[in-house]
Scaffold this active site. Structure first.
Site, PDB file in Angstrom:
ATOM      1  N   GLU A 169       0.826  -1.213   0.000  1.00  0.00           N
ATOM      2  CA  GLU A 169       0.000   0.000   0.000  1.00  0.00           C
ATOM      3  C   GLU A 169       0.856   1.258   0.000  1.00  0.00           C
ATOM      4  O   GLU A 169       0.532   2.236  -0.669  1.00  0.00           O
ATOM      5  CB  GLU A 169      -0.937   0.007   1.212  1.00  0.00           C
ATOM      6  CG  GLU A 169      -1.991  -1.094   1.200  1.00  0.00           C
ATOM      7  CD  GLU A 169      -2.909  -1.025  -0.013  1.00  0.00           C
ATOM      8  OE1 GLU A 169      -2.937   0.018  -0.684  1.00  0.00           O
ATOM      9  OE2 GLU A 169      -3.583  -2.030  -0.295  1.00  0.00           O
ATOM     10  N   TYR A 213      -6.353   6.601   3.684  1.00  0.00           N
ATOM     11  CA  TYR A 213      -6.516   5.524   2.712  1.00  0.00           C
ATOM     12  C   TYR A 213      -5.777   4.263   3.152  1.00  0.00           C
ATOM     13  O   TYR A 213      -6.347   3.164   3.189  1.00  0.00           O
ATOM     14  CB  TYR A 213      -6.023   5.932   1.304  1.00  0.00           C
ATOM     15  CG  TYR A 213      -5.825   4.687   0.487  1.00  0.00           C
ATOM     16  CD1 TYR A 213      -6.916   4.013  -0.025  1.00  0.00           C
ATOM     17  CD2 TYR A 213      -4.564   4.105   0.346  1.00  0.00           C
ATOM     18  CE1 TYR A 213      -6.763   2.796  -0.686  1.00  0.00           C
ATOM     19  CE2 TYR A 213      -4.399   2.902  -0.303  1.00  0.00           C
ATOM     20  CZ  TYR A 213      -5.496   2.265  -0.825  1.00  0.00           C
ATOM     21  OH  TYR A 213      -5.348   1.065  -1.446  1.00  0.00           O
ATOM     22  N   ASP A 233      -9.843   5.368  -2.398  1.00  0.00           N
ATOM     23  CA  ASP A 233      -8.702   5.837  -3.182  1.00  0.00           C
ATOM     24  C   ASP A 233      -9.236   6.501  -4.448  1.00  0.00           C
ATOM     25  O   ASP A 233     -10.448   6.636  -4.630  1.00  0.00           O
ATOM     26  CB  ASP A 233      -7.774   4.666  -3.539  1.00  0.00           C
ATOM     27  CG  ASP A 233      -8.361   3.834  -4.650  1.00  0.00           C
ATOM     28  OD1 ASP A 233      -9.606   3.703  -4.669  1.00  0.00           O
ATOM     29  OD2 ASP A 233      -7.628   3.335  -5.509  1.00  0.00           O
ATOM     30  N   CYS A 266     -13.152   1.281 -15.464  1.00  0.00           N
ATOM     31  CA  CYS A 266     -13.664   2.649 -15.274  1.00  0.00           C
ATOM     32  C   CYS A 266     -12.485   3.592 -15.070  1.00  0.00           C
ATOM     33  O   CYS A 266     -12.348   4.245 -14.038  1.00  0.00           O
ATOM     34  CB  CYS A 266     -14.611   2.673 -14.072  1.00  0.00           C
ATOM     35  SG  CYS A 266     -15.584   4.188 -13.912  1.00  0.00           S
ATOM     36  N   CYS A 307     -16.677   1.457 -21.060  1.00  0.00           N
ATOM     37  CA  CYS A 307     -18.029   1.264 -20.526  1.00  0.00           C
ATOM     38  C   CYS A 307     -18.689  -0.005 -21.075  1.00  0.00           C
ATOM     39  O   CYS A 307     -19.516  -0.624 -20.397  1.00  0.00           O
ATOM     40  CB  CYS A 307     -18.895   2.483 -20.820  1.00  0.00           C
ATOM     41  SG  CYS A 307     -18.290   4.001 -20.033  1.00  0.00           S
ATOM     42  N   CYS A 321     -18.183  -2.850 -18.748  1.00  0.00           N
ATOM     43  CA  CYS A 321     -18.403  -2.575 -17.332  1.00  0.00           C
ATOM     44  C   CYS A 321     -19.614  -3.324 -16.790  1.00  0.00           C
ATOM     45  O   CYS A 321     -20.698  -3.285 -17.386  1.00  0.00           O
ATOM     46  CB  CYS A 321     -18.587  -1.077 -17.119  1.00  0.00           C
ATOM     47  SG  CYS A 321     -18.778  -0.640 -15.374  1.00  0.00           S
ATOM     48  N   CYS A 354     -25.341   2.713 -14.505  1.00  0.00           N
ATOM     49  CA  CYS A 354     -24.384   3.803 -14.226  1.00  0.00           C
ATOM     50  C   CYS A 354     -25.034   5.155 -14.510  1.00  0.00           C
ATOM     51  O   CYS A 354     -25.467   5.425 -15.627  1.00  0.00           O
ATOM     52  CB  CYS A 354     -23.131   3.639 -15.078  1.00  0.00           C
ATOM     53  SG  CYS A 354     -21.964   5.012 -14.913  1.00  0.00           S
TER      54      CYS A 354
END
Length: 300
Positions: free
Chosen positions: A32, A115, A133, A188, A195, A198, A204
DNA sequence: AAGGCGGGGAA
DNA sequence: TTCCCAGCCTT
């Protein structure tokens, strides 16, 4: 929506080493920190080498800082490397060598912000957390709020809305968090979202509205790079990392390196290399010889 | 709330 | 060239 994301993630997730069952909480934390502003593709090989060399917080805590900075190599923002070592030392000194479990404890660690604390709580310990994030903010902003991109700064209102979307069950929340993040990274995306691929395309809000433009575009400012102090700092650090051993370098040499090999006096801002070197010393990334007259510097 | 802080690769 | 990246910290 949860089901759609979880199903998609099961079939599309990348096999990243810090996601494997054998990854330790420390390995997750290291990943991370490395991923703070550095893309996955560049972190993966660095993470593998890092974890092989320093598998536990105690291993990293006792390493020479110069070795840590060299291993960090060109991941960028080298202050993160020093903070990660400080983090390891804190874990050893105050947590008996074990990565803390609660977000509040994680937040006290050097280099760990909102985060990272949420991500480690969720991905290393399986806790329910609100992982926010840039990917999650973008996906949620589009699918649920119909906006092209999230606002430049994360406010409390956005945070509380996002918290409301996280499943109540801990195990499901972990899969949701990592699934949305992965969706933002692979489908995305910021620039050219795919799209058609997705799992949320049928519901959406942004797509339904015809993919309206970013309303905050005017306020976004991309950081310049060429000619900045950051570039000069990067040159000096790259030079010091490449030297064999950890020898002293003269300030004169470092200022020339910082100027890109030219005479610093010929720069538009002649004071820039000196300013950059001083800031590296202030950050602890470079050490100055005890005697100020010596004008010698090296990695810590 | 804003600005500083690396570096690389994709668009 | 421009943009963007699993942000954090200080002011």
């Amino acid at each position: 929506m949860h089901a759609a994301v979880l199903r998609w993630y099961d079939g599309a997730a990348r096999d990243l080493p810090w996601r494997r069952p054998d990854a330790s909480p420390w390995g997750v934390l290291v990943s991370e920190v490395m991923l703070q502003q550095t893309p996955v593709a560049r972190v993966e090989p660095a993470w593998r080498a890092w974890m092989e060399r320093w598998p536990t917080p105690a291993d990293l805590a006792s390493a020479p800082a110069a070795d840590v900075l060299r291993a960090w190599d060109r991941l960028g923002y080298p202050r993160r490397a020093l903070r990660l070592q400080d983090c390891a030392r804190t874990i050893v000194a105050e947590h008996d060598g074990a990565v803390p479990v609660t977000e509040d404890e994680l937040l006290t660690l050097p280099g760990v912000g909102a985060y990272t604390a949420a991500a480690v709580a969720a991905f290393a310990h399986g806790a329910r957390a609100v992982v926010l994030d840039t990917n999650v903010r973008r996906v949620v902003g589009r699918a649920l709020e119909g906006r092209a991109l999230p606002p430049p700064t994360l406010g409390r209102a956005e945070q509380e809305r996002a918290a409301g979307y996280v499943p109540a069950d801990a195990a499901t929340s972990v899969r949701w968090n990592v699934g949305v993040m992965e969706l933002g990274a692979l489908v995305c995306t910021a620039r050219s979202p795919r799209c058609a691929d997705c799992p949320l395309r049928s519901r959406c809000a942004w797509l339904a509205a015809g993919r309206p433009a970013d309303e905050h575009a005017a306020r976004r400012r991309t950081q310049a790079w060429h000619g900045t102090d950051r570039q000069v700092r990067g040159r000096i650090m790259a030079h010091l990392r490449a030297l064999p051993g950890t020898p002293w370098a003269t300030g004169r040499d470092l200022l020339t390196v910082g100027a890109g090999g030219a005479d610093p006096a010929a720069l538009p801002d002649p004071a820039q290399p000196g300013r950059a070197l001083a800031s590296l010393v202030a950050d602890g990334l470079v050490v100055a010889a005890a005697s100020a007259d010596a004008d010698l510097y090296r990695l810590p």
